[in-house]
Design an enzyme around this catalytic site. Structure first.
Site, PDB file in Angstrom:
ATOM      1  N   TYR A   1       0.867  -1.179   0.000  1.00 57.02           N
ATOM      2  CA  TYR A   1       0.000   0.000   0.000  1.00 57.02           C
ATOM      3  C   TYR A   1       0.902   1.227   0.000  1.00 57.02           C
ATOM      4  CZ  TYR A   1      -3.899   3.105   1.145  1.00 57.02           C
ATOM      5  OH  TYR A   1      -4.849   4.105   1.106  1.00 57.02           O
TER       6      TYR A   1
ATOM      7  N   ASP B   1       9.568   2.025   1.390  1.00 54.56           N
ATOM      8  CA  ASP B   1       8.429   2.804   1.859  1.00 54.56           C
ATOM      9  C   ASP B   1       8.330   2.633   3.371  1.00 54.56           C
ATOM     10  OD1 ASP B   1       5.943   3.760   2.652  1.00 54.56           O
ATOM     11  OD2 ASP B   1       4.921   3.125   0.828  1.00 54.56           O
TER      12      ASP B   1
END
Length: 443
Positions: free
Chosen positions: A138, A243
């Site tokens: 995500y 991330d």
């Protein structure tokens, strides 16, 4: 305005595109690890507002810094008229991120626009069109960040066609059928299948990965995964992008999740907790990535004085108040207590995590591992009724996510366990009103 009036107004005039709701809470105030609703009921918050409030709510140091900064300089657009907070923040971020190469920093407002920066600049810097990312990942809600994502939340939309998604090594649900050599199977799949067919290395600019897949279900990969992925990238002249929007800045018991693997990424994406509640994101990476173009990814309020000042103070609080150590120690205690719950309730299929990034996966059957979707929502709802806030995540919506403020205490963990224990007991005894639960769809 009481809670019911606020919820009615919210339902009438606020876009559903902006909502993901798990129970009918409204918030009047918050302090430390606690949230207070409009009936003055207090809740212990294990969500930290989707892992934003790492240093807790309403920290006085941040509040004082914001007032001081607003009175001195409320705004300047750093695009054309910079001031010093943004520069000092960039220097601080560079100092805590590994990598023996020249770095620069880009600033934005959220994890989405930061990953959008990666989607734009990494292919541009390498003069290669393709990117690799992982199923379950995500990375955001804008076009580029959505394209990098592999989560069901983005599956309704068609993103950019230059991103290839590959399996993420999930020890509880190994996609290749075996936990043995889980990392090797993934790396071999990329090298022998993906690289030889749809995304050859000469066309692949970067690989974007989370050290722990957060919204994907708090999936913790094997210890050798990130080192082997880094080696793969080095062998094929591909940039490794981490991330850290949700699990970075101390949550895992280190500054960053990749610190557990002693890996130096080519770029690191930051967001959520960076501003202590103020909107700010950042990408810290190789100079040649972030200088790939001039004025190609900029926002008027990027790195604004207020958000930058709040971020500087937040980083100081994390270090000076030893919140990384607290995340490690309290996280280990929390996980131990959850494992004791697992021994008592068959529905708990797996407890996993690092530090205060913990996932509790619920399944209907331990052998088939069929996701217990409605039951997960029910446990979260019942916990809310009992004064504890938790959300659920995962590609199957069956993982209770525990990401509290890093200031949480052992006594607060004990309270959390007692509430979860009661919620699981009430679930077994069918004492939870499922019709109430069904009004809130969550993911």
């Amino acid at each position: 305005m009481n809670s019911e009036e606020l919820l009615q107004a919210d339902s009438k005039i606020i876009s559903n595109a902006l909502k993901i709701r798990f129970y009918p809470i409204t918030v009047k105030a918050a302090k430390g690890t606690k949230i207070i609703d409009h009936q003055d009921k207090e809740y212990l918050d294990l969500t930290a507002g989707w892992a934003v409030a790492n240093t807790g709510y309403g920290d006085k140091r941040v509040a004082d810094k914001l007032q001081e900064q607003y009175e001195a300089l409320s705004f300047t657009t750093q695009l054309s008229a910079p001031e010093e907070n943004m520069v000092h923040l960039a220097e601080k971020l560079i100092s805590i991120i590994p990598g023996d190469f020249e770095k620069k920093v880009w600033f934005g407002h959220s994890g989405s626009d930061a990953n959008e920066c990666i989607a734009k600049l990494v292919p541009l810097s390498q003069n290669k069109p393709r990117m690799l990312s992982f199923m379950g990942g995500y990375h955001g809600q804008t076009l580029g960040s959505m394209s990098l994502s592999g989560h069901p939340a983005q599956s309704k939309f068609i993103g950019s066609g230059n991103v290839v998604k590959v399996p993420y090594p999930n020890p509880y649900r190994p996609l290749f059928g075996s936990k043995e050599n889980l990392t090797g199977n993934i790396i071999d799949f990329i090298e022998s299948e993906v690289f030889t067919t749809i995304s050859p290395p000469e066309d692949t600019a970067g690989i974007v990965v989370e050290g722990i897949q957060s919204d994907g279900g708090l999936v913790v990969p094997p210890d050798d995964f990130l080192p082997e992925l880094k080696k793969l990238c080095e062998d094929h002249n591909i940039y490794l992008i981490m991330d850290e929007v949700k699990v970075g800045l101390g949550r895992t018991g280190e500054w960053f999740s990749f610190d557990h693997a002693s890996v130096a990424p080519d770029a690191v994406v930051l967001g959520k907790p960076l501003g202590g509640g103020m909107p700010i994101s950042a990408v810290v990476g190789r100079k040649d990535i972030l200088d790939a173009g001039t004025a190609v990814h900029m926002f008027t309020a990027s790195g604004n004085p207020l958000s930058s000042a709040a971020a500087l103070e937040t980083l100081s609080i994390i270090k000076e108040e030893k919140l990384i150590r607290n995340a490690k120690e309290i996280g280990e205690y929390f996980s131990q207590q959850l494992c004791e719950l697992q021994a008592r309730y068959e529905i708990i299929g797996d407890v996993r995590g690092k530090g205060l990034a913990i996932g509790v996966e619920l399944v209907e059957d331990g052998e088939t591992k069929t996701p217990a979707i409605e039951e997960t929502a029910a446990v979260c709802y019942r916990s809310y009724e009992l004064g504890l806030l938790v959300y659920y995540v995962g590609i199957h919506s069956n993982v209770i996510e525990i990401t509290p403020p890093l200031t949480i205490t052992k006594e607060e963990v004990d309270f959390s366990i007692s509430v979860l224990d009661q919620a699981f007991k009430d679930l077994e005894e069918k004492k939870i009103d499922i019709e109430k639960v069904r009004k809130y769809s969550g993911w």
